[in-house]
Design a protein around this motif. Structure first.
Motif, PDB file in Angstrom:
ATOM      1  N   MET A   1       0.811  -1.218   0.000  1.00 50.29           N
ATOM      2  CA  MET A   1       0.000   0.000   0.000  1.00 50.29           C
ATOM      3  C   MET A   1       0.847   1.271   0.000  1.00 50.29           C
ATOM      4  N   GLN A   2       2.050   1.197   0.513  1.00 49.67           N
ATOM      5  CA  GLN A   2       2.888   2.383   0.715  1.00 49.67           C
ATOM      6  C   GLN A   2       2.978   3.286  -0.518  1.00 49.67           C
ATOM      7  N   PRO A   3       3.263   2.764  -1.727  1.00 48.40           N
ATOM      8  CA  PRO A   3       3.370   3.675  -2.872  1.00 48.40           C
ATOM      9  C   PRO A   3       2.039   4.293  -3.290  1.00 48.40           C
ATOM     10  N   TYR A   4       0.936   3.723  -2.811  1.00 42.80           N
ATOM     11  CA  TYR A   4      -0.387   4.185  -3.225  1.00 42.80           C
ATOM     12  C   TYR A   4      -1.123   4.964  -2.136  1.00 42.80           C
TER      13      TYR A   4
ATOM     14  N   GLY B   1      -8.056  18.339   1.837  1.00 36.38           N
ATOM     15  CA  GLY B   1      -8.302  17.133   2.611  1.00 36.38           C
ATOM     16  C   GLY B   1      -7.351  15.997   2.290  1.00 36.38           C
ATOM     17  N   GLN B   2      -6.993  15.858   1.027  1.00 36.61           N
ATOM     18  CA  GLN B   2      -6.137  14.741   0.620  1.00 36.61           C
ATOM     19  C   GLN B   2      -4.775  14.767   1.306  1.00 36.61           C
ATOM     20  N   PRO B   3      -4.076  15.908   1.362  1.00 35.47           N
ATOM     21  CA  PRO B   3      -2.782  15.887   2.075  1.00 35.47           C
ATOM     22  C   PRO B   3      -2.910  15.597   3.571  1.00 35.47           C
ATOM     23  N   ILE B   4      -3.996  16.031   4.170  1.00 33.94           N
ATOM     24  CA  ILE B   4      -4.200  15.767   5.600  1.00 33.94           C
ATOM     25  C   ILE B   4      -4.398  14.274   5.834  1.00 33.94           C
ATOM     26  N   ILE B   5      -5.257  13.665   5.025  1.00 33.41           N
ATOM     27  CA  ILE B   5      -5.499  12.225   5.156  1.00 33.41           C
ATOM     28  C   ILE B   5      -4.221  11.453   4.836  1.00 33.41           C
ATOM     29  N   TYR B   6      -3.486  11.892   3.817  1.00 40.09           N
ATOM     30  CA  TYR B   6      -2.214  11.249   3.464  1.00 40.09           C
ATOM     31  C   TYR B   6      -1.237  11.298   4.634  1.00 40.09           C
ATOM     32  N   ARG B   7      -1.159  12.450   5.283  1.00 42.85           N
ATOM     33  CA  ARG B   7      -0.254  12.608   6.419  1.00 42.85           C
ATOM     34  C   ARG B   7      -0.658  11.681   7.565  1.00 42.85           C
ATOM     35  N   VAL B   8      -1.953  11.585   7.823  1.00 41.50           N
ATOM     36  CA  VAL B   8      -2.430  10.696   8.890  1.00 41.50           C
ATOM     37  C   VAL B   8      -2.093   9.242   8.555  1.00 41.50           C
ATOM     38  N   LEU B   9      -2.324   8.852   7.310  1.00 41.90           N
ATOM     39  CA  LEU B   9      -2.007   7.479   6.908  1.00 41.90           C
ATOM     40  C   LEU B   9      -0.508   7.216   6.967  1.00 41.90           C
TER      41      LEU B   9
ATOM     42  N   LEU C   1      -9.095  -0.111   5.885  1.00 35.16           N
ATOM     43  CA  LEU C   1     -10.272  -0.960   5.738  1.00 35.16           C
ATOM     44  C   LEU C   1     -11.429  -0.452   6.592  1.00 35.16           C
ATOM     45  N   VAL C   2     -11.146  -0.061   7.830  1.00 34.93           N
ATOM     46  CA  VAL C   2     -12.193   0.456   8.718  1.00 34.93           C
ATOM     47  C   VAL C   2     -12.778   1.755   8.170  1.00 34.93           C
ATOM     48  N   CYS C   3     -11.921   2.648   7.654  1.00 40.52           N
ATOM     49  CA  CYS C   3     -12.412   3.923   7.107  1.00 40.52           C
ATOM     50  C   CYS C   3     -13.375   3.692   5.944  1.00 40.52           C
ATOM     51  N   PHE C   4     -13.000   2.802   5.024  1.00 42.44           N
ATOM     52  CA  PHE C   4     -13.888   2.532   3.897  1.00 42.44           C
ATOM     53  C   PHE C   4     -15.156   1.821   4.345  1.00 42.44           C
ATOM     54  N   CYS C   5     -15.057   0.947   5.347  1.00 44.55           N
ATOM     55  CA  CYS C   5     -16.244   0.271   5.852  1.00 44.55           C
ATOM     56  C   CYS C   5     -17.198   1.253   6.538  1.00 44.55           C
TER      57      CYS C   5
ATOM     58  N   ALA D   1      -5.634   8.081  -0.044  1.00 43.94           N
ATOM     59  CA  ALA D   1      -6.124   9.280   0.651  1.00 43.94           C
ATOM     60  C   ALA D   1      -7.115  10.043  -0.220  1.00 43.94           C
ATOM     61  N   LEU D   2      -6.800  10.167  -1.503  1.00 43.57           N
ATOM     62  CA  LEU D   2      -7.713  10.846  -2.423  1.00 43.57           C
ATOM     63  C   LEU D   2      -9.033  10.085  -2.538  1.00 43.57           C
ATOM     64  N   ALA D   3      -8.958   8.760  -2.593  1.00 45.45           N
ATOM     65  CA  ALA D   3     -10.178   7.959  -2.660  1.00 45.45           C
ATOM     66  C   ALA D   3     -11.020   8.131  -1.396  1.00 45.45           C
ATOM     67  N   LEU D   4     -10.381   8.208  -0.239  1.00 44.01           N
ATOM     68  CA  LEU D   4     -11.125   8.432   1.005  1.00 44.01           C
ATOM     69  C   LEU D   4     -11.814   9.791   1.015  1.00 44.01           C
ATOM     70  N   VAL D   5     -11.096  10.818   0.568  1.00 38.93           N
ATOM     71  CA  VAL D   5     -11.689  12.165   0.530  1.00 38.93           C
ATOM     72  C   VAL D   5     -12.836  12.211  -0.477  1.00 38.93           C
ATOM     73  N   ALA D   6     -12.628  11.650  -1.657  1.00 40.38           N
ATOM     74  CA  ALA D   6     -13.674  11.674  -2.680  1.00 40.38           C
ATOM     75  C   ALA D   6     -14.906  10.894  -2.235  1.00 40.38           C
TER      76      ALA D   6
END
Length: 110
Positions: A15-18, A73-81, A94-98, A23-28
């Motif tokens: 997952m690391q390279p993606y 939002g995407q950079p914030i989520i990326y930083r958290v991940l 997985l929990v976030c998408f669920c 993060a973008l998918a979570l924000v969208a």
């Protein structure tokens, strides 16, 4: 138990390279699920405005509002991940998408 932790770490490494795309998918996905609330709030705010002003507010909200929420939002989520321990990262994603899926189901999007 060792096999499970190895599979988990392999998933985290894959997952690391993606992470930026995840993060973008979570924000969208969040914007899709919560967008009706934002649109409803805007609709109540501009209900008394002239027709052209309401259309302009909607266009500005869609282009700049959603665009800025995505860009910020995407950079914030990326930083958290990125800061999350790799052991927990696959489970967190997985929990976030669920959770977003459960929200979508409750809103009868599915």
């Amino acid at each position: 138990m060792n096999v499970i932790s190895e599979i988990n770490m392999d998933a985290a490494r894959m997952m690391q390279p993606y992470l930026s795309d995840i993060a973008l998918a979570l924000v969208a996905t969040s914007l899709v699920v919560l967008g009706d609330w934002l649109n409803r709030t805007l609709k109540r705010s501009v209900a008394s405005w002239w027709f052209i002003a309401r259309i302009a507010a909607f266009v500005l909200m869609c282009t700049f509002g959603y665009g800025l929420l995505t860009l910020w939002g995407q950079p914030i989520i990326y930083r958290v991940l990125s800061m999350t321990d790799p052991v927990w990262r696959p489970a967190l994603i997985l929990v976030c998408f669920c959770v977003l899926g459960v929200i979508a189901e409750r809103k009868r999007y599915l």
